[in-house]
Design a protein around this motif. Structure first.
Motif, PDB file in Angstrom:
ATOM      1  N   LEU A  56      -6.806 -21.909  -4.529  1.00 19.61           N
ATOM      2  CA  LEU A  56      -6.105 -22.462  -5.840  1.00 19.61           C
ATOM      3  C   LEU A  56      -4.514 -21.776  -5.864  1.00 19.61           C
ATOM      4  O   LEU A  56      -4.018 -21.769  -6.904  1.00 19.61           O
ATOM      5  N   GLY A  57      -3.738 -21.488  -4.555  1.00 17.23           N
ATOM      6  CA  GLY A  57      -2.582 -21.121  -4.722  1.00 17.23           C
ATOM      7  C   GLY A  57      -1.732 -22.404  -3.900  1.00 17.23           C
ATOM      8  O   GLY A  57      -0.428 -22.030  -3.574  1.00 17.23           O
ATOM      9  N   TRP A  58      -2.234 -23.237  -3.400  1.00 22.26           N
ATOM     10  CA  TRP A  58      -1.759 -24.545  -2.746  1.00 22.26           C
ATOM     11  C   TRP A  58      -0.861 -24.032  -1.354  1.00 22.26           C
ATOM     12  O   TRP A  58       0.273 -24.780  -1.218  1.00 22.26           O
ATOM     13  N   GLN A  59      -1.291 -22.996  -0.681  1.00 21.84           N
ATOM     14  CA  GLN A  59      -0.503 -22.635   0.322  1.00 21.84           C
ATOM     15  C   GLN A  59      -1.320 -23.321   1.762  1.00 21.84           C
ATOM     16  O   GLN A  59      -2.487 -23.350   1.793  1.00 21.84           O
ATOM     17  N   PRO A  60      -0.619 -23.962   2.726  1.00 23.11           N
ATOM     18  CA  PRO A  60      -1.259 -24.107   4.108  1.00 23.11           C
ATOM     19  C   PRO A  60      -1.900 -22.789   4.570  1.00 23.11           C
ATOM     20  O   PRO A  60      -1.285 -21.886   4.332  1.00 23.11           O
ATOM     21  N   ALA A  61      -3.021 -23.262   5.186  1.00 27.95           N
ATOM     22  CA  ALA A  61      -3.875 -21.833   5.822  1.00 27.95           C
ATOM     23  C   ALA A  61      -2.895 -21.110   6.862  1.00 27.95           C
ATOM     24  O   ALA A  61      -2.054 -21.850   7.407  1.00 27.95           O
ATOM     25  N   SER A  62      -2.963 -19.815   6.506  1.00 30.42           N
ATOM     26  CA  SER A  62      -3.555 -19.280   5.710  1.00 30.42           C
ATOM     27  C   SER A  62      -2.924 -18.160   5.055  1.00 30.42           C
ATOM     28  O   SER A  62      -1.569 -17.597   5.337  1.00 30.42           O
ATOM     29  N   ALA A  63      -3.449 -17.772   4.014  1.00 33.26           N
ATOM     30  CA  ALA A  63      -2.890 -16.849   2.886  1.00 33.26           C
ATOM     31  C   ALA A  63      -3.701 -15.975   2.285  1.00 33.26           C
ATOM     32  O   ALA A  63      -4.013 -16.339   0.956  1.00 33.26           O
ATOM     33  N   GLY A  64      -4.491 -15.216   2.926  1.00 29.52           N
ATOM     34  CA  GLY A  64      -5.381 -14.457   2.092  1.00 29.52           C
ATOM     35  C   GLY A  64      -4.933 -12.883   1.899  1.00 29.52           C
ATOM     36  O   GLY A  64      -3.724 -12.570   2.263  1.00 29.52           O
ATOM     37  N   LEU A  65      -5.719 -12.327   1.130  1.00 26.80           N
ATOM     38  CA  LEU A  65      -5.196 -10.945   0.563  1.00 26.80           C
ATOM     39  C   LEU A  65      -6.423 -10.309   0.227  1.00 26.80           C
ATOM     40  O   LEU A  65      -7.376 -10.592  -0.315  1.00 26.80           O
ATOM     41  N   LEU A  66      -6.298  -8.729   0.685  1.00 25.21           N
ATOM     42  CA  LEU A  66      -7.184  -7.788   0.232  1.00 25.21           C
ATOM     43  C   LEU A  66      -6.423  -6.816  -0.799  1.00 25.21           C
ATOM     44  O   LEU A  66      -5.516  -6.108  -0.184  1.00 25.21           O
ATOM     45  N   ALA A  67      -6.848  -6.770  -2.045  1.00 24.12           N
ATOM     46  CA  ALA A  67      -6.118  -5.773  -2.954  1.00 24.12           C
ATOM     47  C   ALA A  67      -6.870  -4.479  -3.155  1.00 24.12           C
ATOM     48  O   ALA A  67      -8.065  -4.666  -3.304  1.00 24.12           O
ATOM     49  N   VAL A  68      -6.330  -3.309  -3.238  1.00 20.56           N
ATOM     50  CA  VAL A  68      -6.948  -2.220  -3.596  1.00 20.56           C
ATOM     51  C   VAL A  68      -6.205  -1.675  -4.694  1.00 20.56           C
ATOM     52  O   VAL A  68      -4.985  -1.874  -4.754  1.00 20.56           O
ATOM     53  N   PRO A  69      -6.704  -0.684  -5.805  1.00 17.52           N
ATOM     54  CA  PRO A  69      -6.034  -0.170  -6.670  1.00 17.52           C
ATOM     55  C   PRO A  69      -5.116   0.979  -6.667  1.00 17.52           C
ATOM     56  O   PRO A  69      -4.214   1.247  -7.023  1.00 17.52           O
ATOM     57  N   GLU A  70      -5.351   1.785  -5.219  1.00 15.79           N
ATOM     58  CA  GLU A  70      -4.334   2.734  -4.984  1.00 15.79           C
ATOM     59  C   GLU A  70      -4.339   2.717  -3.390  1.00 15.79           C
ATOM     60  O   GLU A  70      -5.224   2.507  -2.797  1.00 15.79           O
ATOM     61  N   ARG A  71      -3.014   2.989  -3.182  1.00 15.75           N
ATOM     62  CA  ARG A  71      -2.529   2.750  -1.866  1.00 15.75           C
ATOM     63  C   ARG A  71      -3.323   3.279  -0.728  1.00 15.75           C
ATOM     64  O   ARG A  71      -3.397   2.793   0.269  1.00 15.75           O
ATOM     65  N   HIS A  72      -3.564   4.491  -1.092  1.00 13.26           N
ATOM     66  CA  HIS A  72      -4.207   5.450   0.043  1.00 13.26           C
ATOM     67  C   HIS A  72      -5.644   4.972   0.453  1.00 13.26           C
ATOM     68  O   HIS A  72      -6.298   5.370   1.413  1.00 13.26           O
ATOM     69  N   HIS A  73      -6.051   3.950  -0.330  1.00 19.22           N
ATOM     70  CA  HIS A  73      -7.642   3.530  -0.027  1.00 19.22           C
ATOM     71  C   HIS A  73      -7.404   2.590   1.207  1.00 19.22           C
ATOM     72  O   HIS A  73      -8.357   2.411   1.825  1.00 19.22           O
ATOM     73  N   LEU A  74      -6.307   2.435   1.661  1.00 23.77           N
ATOM     74  CA  LEU A  74      -5.744   1.400   2.927  1.00 23.77           C
ATOM     75  C   LEU A  74      -5.700   2.420   4.224  1.00 23.77           C
ATOM     76  O   LEU A  74      -5.645   1.875   5.322  1.00 23.77           O
ATOM     77  N   THR A  75      -5.655   3.771   3.780  1.00 20.25           N
ATOM     78  CA  THR A  75      -5.436   4.774   5.006  1.00 20.25           C
ATOM     79  C   THR A  75      -6.237   4.673   6.284  1.00 20.25           C
ATOM     80  O   THR A  75      -5.798   4.559   7.379  1.00 20.25           O
ATOM     81  N   PRO A  76      -7.662   4.139   6.032  1.00 24.51           N
ATOM     82  CA  PRO A  76      -8.399   3.877   7.152  1.00 24.51           C
ATOM     83  C   PRO A  76      -7.760   2.932   8.209  1.00 24.51           C
ATOM     84  O   PRO A  76      -8.177   2.850   9.355  1.00 24.51           O
ATOM     85  N   LEU A  77      -7.008   2.178   7.656  1.00 21.98           N
ATOM     86  CA  LEU A  77      -6.349   1.192   8.679  1.00 21.98           C
ATOM     87  C   LEU A  77      -5.277   1.543   9.643  1.00 21.98           C
ATOM     88  O   LEU A  77      -4.977   0.950  10.297  1.00 21.98           O
TER      89      LEU A  77
END
Lengths: 494, 494
Positions: A288-309
């Protein structure tokens, strides 16, 4: 042959101009040749025709850039299922906006790679701002919302399970029977227990069954809810699911790949109430954002949740470089080389603004409701339900599942329409996933006429233009590798 | 604002034309503003400048397509590390060919998604032919070579470990200390034991140490060899490693992300002797293939080796559809929505042919050898070794590691050059990864002059144009999350 020119540098734009002219002409020529949503004839026609037109793929001596571009782009366009055609409406397969495709050209030409600052100085700043801004749309009240860009909902869901695994060990995923197939695949990939599927008899996850599963299973648990299911476009009761998760101490991931952009619509955003209670949210802007592939996203409420990456590779993020102020970008993805998909998204958001994006969303949902209204008025068609987002399930009145499946394949085979299929209420339906904001009421009426005419053809046997085996092939024999997933699906010919 | 036009359909090309004109002008303007391989000033300058130029990313009311494209593309180009500049040579970060970037526009405009035939009729035929043809280049004598397209070497390596896991269970990976970081990351992702690292004291995997590891460890074992290491561009002794694997009953994966395209050069392909003995091979055409990101590949000698990727999702590959002749494409990737990267690759191969691609490769390798020659003739510089592919390690004679790291950061900070860094023989080196076939001998001499002049500046203290903390910052304190990976790296200031 002189060394072919590069896309970058001061000379790149001048080198690109004539080549792009060839591409645009070929896109137009291919669309003219196709003359519809997809080419007629099915794979038996399209595959050999494409092969002949593009052969040989690796010649000893090159044919030169203009010939190769003309040749291959024309073949691809002539043989496309073009989502810009109003009758190409099977999947969450968006028709990209021209401005987003144009922006994506700049990404190809400059070729920033998002794995280190010294390959993407401005692009990494742009991506950081964009992901923060989009995460704040999802988590408006969170302390430090953040997001990473993915190749789509599948990778975003995979990351959500991975983050849960890194927080809690071998987490047990619980999802609805209506969840996207990528949840099961992610658990397999990550070596996690197979997800427990909670029934979704009405299209959304059943709360009583979820409560029961949460009570019976041992922690750590990750519940996956869906905001915009693949089959029916329905939205699980997010807030009530979040309540149950809180009660049982389970974490919640919401796959809003499809429905997430409703946030931008003041009219429809209430459908997502409870979204910000999730530990992570998947969102795809190539739906529903009308972008050519690809345009995905994973969001988290707190930045530090991404630390394992976070990840260390001395050639990309040496300690002394990081200490000296060079941003460490490697932990923003599991990929290394990575295209700046942020650019096309940012161009679209800035060009349209919230109001422009909301207008596209509202227009698309209105189109879906109009289609549903047309179906209800048509005695030859049954409607599954009025759409929640933009997915409309319908079927010829009185048809069995085999006929429904054959109608879909016949429309494909004739090059008349690209419709999807979905099981609901124990029956097979034709699925129209409407994502084209330019689709008109006339287009919708024509689509329904195609369905009813094709059904009539099939039932009266006037389908002589089709190879016999496409219509009368006996039911498939289930094999060990491909068990029939829906025992309710009847393949018995009439 | 009227509903913005789509990129596809008959009207798409006409809608794209003026937008692309804006993009090309912005690319040129941005490159003019930048006036070098990257902007001067480092993150402290580039990040706020980019932010100011692109703010606000999500306005309430849109600025329109031309303004947004001009604004964001100019900012991205002005703040790019442009691999088309001869002094941007840090990483395996290729300058894309104009013809490949032009082809990629068609992929964005048509937006085929490779997860089902009815989203990509011609594109799926093209991809199937291309992957078969490329796999046959790698495995010329195999019965049914095949390949899948990936987002890059990282995903291809991940798939290689996944396929081994699915064949054998929790396989133990053995790789050289010179292997790409993605091997370790893949094992982590897949829940496999941490890879055993075999020493590579001379830059390539040590055969005696590998023999020892294969003898000591329990099967199932997967050896990962590298054809084109990230640090030095060296190639492991592939044939001898394949012999050891055969003796010990271990499987072999070869990460030829960098070196793989040497297959197209009659002059250099002998460097890859033994490549076709691997159970799987990684190859990236966004490195020595001059494609915009991404264009990765995992090849296998027999099609059925890819069977573990097969996957069932009734909306994409229902049994009766597959039985009726619709190709089942979902098992060609772990992704679902997937861009047709095959198009730009096919256009490039057809436009250049084998001879044209070989010419680009030979020219690039000759450039690297010329740089090495220039280094050996320069008393102020030390050469690590003559390049195997196109990676040249060099360092100012007599400099300590801190100075080497500071020279690199100073060149970045001044916007003069983008060089990489690598550890070899216990010391830190400047790394030039040459991928630009247009680079001239004069460009190379100028690059060396920049290095020697910057070194002289640093050693005589004439670096007043730089913020003090970029030169005199004390050594980094190792933290728990980022331990110093190379204890041999000295960070002690002179």
């Amino acid at each position: 042959m002189p060394t072919p020119p590069l896309a970058g540098g001061l000379g790149g734009p001048a080198a690109l101009r004539p080549l792009i002219d060839t591409v645009l002409t070929a896109l137009h020529d291919g669309a003219t040749l196709r003359d519809g949503p997809l080419p007629a004839g099915g794979p038996d026609t399209v595959t050999p025709r494409t092969r002949t037109a593009t052969h040989p793929l690796i010649p000893d001596h090159g044919t030169g850039p203009h010939h190769a571009l003309r040749n291959l782009v024309t073949a691809l366009a002539a043989g496309a299922a073009d989502p810009a055609h109003p009758h190409c409406a099977a999947h969450l397969h968006t028709p990209p906006l021209a401005l987003a495709a144009a922006a994506d050209l700049a990404a190809s030409a400059l070729n920033p790679s998002m794995d280190s600052w010294d390959q993407a100085p401005a692009a990494s700043a742009l991506e950081a701002d964009l992901t923060t801004a989009l995460a704040a749309e999802i988590y408006p009240h969170a302390p430090s919302p953040d997001a990473v860009i993915t190749t789509g909902g599948t990778e975003a869901n995979q990351l959500a399970l991975l983050l849960a695994r890194e927080r809690h060990g071998p987490v047990q995923t619980i999802c609805g029977a209506n969840a996207h197939h990528s949840i099961t695949r992610a658990a397999w990939l990550l070596g996690l227990p197979e997800p427990v599927a909670v029934p979704a008899p009405t299209g959304t996850l059943d709360l009583a069954a979820l409560d029961e599963a949460l009570t019976e299973l041992h922690r750590p648990l990750l519940v996956v809810a869906t905001a915009g299911t693949t089959d029916t476009g329905e939205i699980d009761p997010l807030d009530a699911i979040a309540d149950l998760c809180a009660t049982h101490g389970a974490e919640l991931h919401i796959d809003a790949a499809y429905g997430g952009p409703l946030l931008f619509s003041p009219t429809h955003r209430t459908l997502l109430h409870g979204l910000d209670r999730a530990h992570s949210v998947t969102l795809d802007l190539h739906k529903l954002g009308w972008q050519p592939a690809s345009a995905g996203l994973l969001a988290v409420p707190e930045r530090h949740h991404l630390t394992p990456l976070h990840h260390h590779a001395p050639y990309l993020n040496a300690d002394d470089d990081t200490e000296a102020g060079l941003p460490d970008l490697l932990g923003r993805s599991l990929r290394t080389t990575r295209r700046p998909d942020a650019l096309k998204i940012a161009v679209t958001l800035q060009a349209l603004g919230r109001t422009g994006l909301a207008d596209l969303i509202d227009r698309t949902l209105a189109t879906a409701h109009h289609l549903a209204d047309l179906v209800t008025k048509n005695p030859a068609l049954d409607l599954y339900d009025h759409p929640t987002i933009s997915t409309v399930l319908l079927r010829p009145t009185g048809a069995d599942d085999h006929t429904v499946a054959t109608v879909r394949r016949t429309l494909l085979q004739r090059g008349h329409a690209v419709l999807g299929r979905a099981h609901a209420e124990g029956r097979l339906w034709l699925k129209a996933t409407l994502l084209n904001p330019h689709t008109t009421p006339q287009d919708l009426q024509a689509l329904l006429d195609l369905i009813t005419d094709t059904t009539a053809d099939l039932l009266t046997g006037t389908t002589t233009d089709l190879p016999a085996d496409h219509l009368t092939r006996p039911p498939a024999t289930p094999t060990a590798t491909h068990p029939t997933p829906h025992p309710t699906e009847s393949d018995t010919p009439r």
